[in-house]
Design a protein around this motif. Structure first.
Motif, PDB file in Angstrom:
ATOM      1  N   ARG A  91       0.716  -1.003  -0.042  1.00  7.53           N
ATOM      2  CA  ARG A  91      -0.098   0.191   0.007  1.00  7.53           C
ATOM      3  C   ARG A  91       1.165   1.107   0.121  1.00  7.53           C
ATOM      4  O   ARG A  91       0.564   2.199  -0.779  1.00  7.53           O
ATOM      5  N   MET A  92       2.107   1.089   0.641  1.00 10.68           N
ATOM      6  CA  MET A  92       2.998   2.092   0.492  1.00 10.68           C
ATOM      7  C   MET A  92       3.402   2.348  -0.817  1.00 10.68           C
ATOM      8  O   MET A  92       3.668   3.792  -1.378  1.00 10.68           O
ATOM      9  N   ARG A  93       4.140   1.566  -1.471  1.00  9.45           N
ATOM     10  CA  ARG A  93       4.401   1.423  -2.943  1.00  9.45           C
ATOM     11  C   ARG A  93       3.447   1.909  -3.525  1.00  9.45           C
ATOM     12  O   ARG A  93       4.198   3.040  -4.533  1.00  9.45           O
ATOM     13  N   ARG A  94       2.142   1.847  -3.275  1.00 10.26           N
ATOM     14  CA  ARG A  94       1.287   2.323  -4.542  1.00 10.26           C
ATOM     15  C   ARG A  94       1.400   3.870  -4.161  1.00 10.26           C
ATOM     16  O   ARG A  94       0.675   4.387  -4.961  1.00 10.26           O
ATOM     17  N   ILE A  95       1.059   4.259  -2.720  1.00  9.01           N
ATOM     18  CA  ILE A  95       1.220   5.875  -2.500  1.00  9.01           C
ATOM     19  C   ILE A  95       2.127   6.720  -3.291  1.00  9.01           C
ATOM     20  O   ILE A  95       2.319   7.582  -3.914  1.00  9.01           O
ATOM     21  N   GLY A  96       3.291   6.192  -3.352  1.00  9.68           N
ATOM     22  CA  GLY A  96       4.703   6.072  -3.807  1.00  9.68           C
ATOM     23  C   GLY A  96       4.798   6.329  -5.234  1.00  9.68           C
ATOM     24  O   GLY A  96       4.873   7.181  -5.798  1.00  9.68           O
ATOM     25  N   HIS A  97       4.390   5.173  -5.764  1.00 13.04           N
ATOM     26  CA  HIS A  97       4.064   5.207  -7.343  1.00 13.04           C
ATOM     27  C   HIS A  97       3.037   6.564  -7.194  1.00 13.04           C
ATOM     28  O   HIS A  97       3.796   6.835  -8.908  1.00 13.04           O
ATOM     29  N   ALA A  98       1.954   6.772  -7.128  1.00 11.52           N
ATOM     30  CA  ALA A  98       1.230   7.318  -7.456  1.00 11.52           C
ATOM     31  C   ALA A  98       1.973   8.594  -7.929  1.00 11.52           C
ATOM     32  O   ALA A  98       1.373   9.857  -8.564  1.00 11.52           O
ATOM     33  N   ALA A  99       2.239   9.794  -6.673  1.00 10.20           N
ATOM     34  CA  ALA A  99       2.824  10.560  -6.763  1.00 10.20           C
ATOM     35  C   ALA A  99       3.651  10.246  -7.076  1.00 10.20           C
ATOM     36  O   ALA A  99       4.374  11.478  -7.833  1.00 10.20           O
TER      37      ALA A  99
END
Length: 245
Positions: A91-99
């Motif tokens: 989930r952290m990676r998804r937030i980071g990838h979106a940004a």
């Protein structure tokens, strides 16, 4: 002072509409870029000012959002959202990838020269991007000596710098030691700066709402940590490459 331009940007992540803050250096050429992550409370003027400062140094900078445009000043609400997030690497990676995707859509971003800098929860997200194999030039964290899933730190392909207060009860010595052991075992080029006498979030100016125990501002170390972050970027992501120096 160099003239910069700023604007808000909206992008989807974590089932929310995130509202980030983009700061652009003067000029029209492509520049190295920085993804800037906030503490668990969320994006505030503290991160916006840092983004402005980095843009003045020549970096395209996106201060990313964690909570869909909200700032969580209630410690209980902040912990209720951030603790599950910090326990979920994907989930952290998804937030980071979106940004990161949003930063890459900016025409002035050099997509091959991006660093991730983060504070607290934002720093943990920066580290998870590295553990996920994202091509970054540097990762810098303050108050985020977090560890990841076994073996995944070997995917980190850039230098990692971490800063933490010696008296931080949220990132205590055992946590710091686990982090450095993980980095060392993975063969990462890592550095750890321990700021004597500092608590958690020592870099963050005092706020007008309750905070979790163990948080405290340390003006001297706040300035030192900022200089350390700027030095990391100067070493690993020099702006002079674009300026012909």
């Amino acid at each position: 002072m160099t003239t910069i331009t700023t604007r808000t940007v909206e992008y989807p992540a974590d089932g929310l509409t995130m509202i980030g803050y983009l700061a652009l250096p003067a000029g029209v050429d492509r520049r190295p870029a920085v993804l800037l992550g906030p503490e668990g409370m969320g994006l505030s003027d503290v991160e916006r000012r840092r983004a402005d400062a980095l843009a003045e140094l020549g970096y395209v900078t996106l201060a990313f959002d964690l909570h869909g445009g909200r700032y969580l000043g209630d410690p209980e609400e902040m912990l209720a959202r951030c603790m599950p997030l910090l326990a979920d690497s994907d989930r952290m990676r998804r937030i980071g990838h979106a940004a990161l995707d949003e930063l890459r859509t900016e025409p002035r971003t050099d997509p091959d020269r991006i660093a991730a800098i983060g504070y607290g929860t934002g720093g943990a997200i920066a580290l998870e991007l590295g553990r996920g194999g994202v091509n970054l030039r540097a990762i810098g964290t303050v108050n985020a000596t977090t560890t990841g899933r076994p073996g995944e730190a070997a995917r980190i392909r850039c230098p990692v710098w971490a800063g933490v207060g010696s008296e931080d009860p949220i990132m205590p010595p055992a946590q710091r030691n686990a982090f450095t052991a993980e980095m060392q075992a993975a063969g990462v080029d890592w550095r750890l700066a321990i700021y004597g006498g500092a608590l958690h979030a020592f870099h963050h100016p005092p706020v007008d709402h309750p905070v979790v125990p163990g948080v405290g501002y340390h003006p001297q170390h706040a300035q030192r940590a900022w200089r350390d972050v700027v030095d990391l970027l100067a070493e690993c992501l020099p702006v002079t490459e674009d300026l012909g120096a």
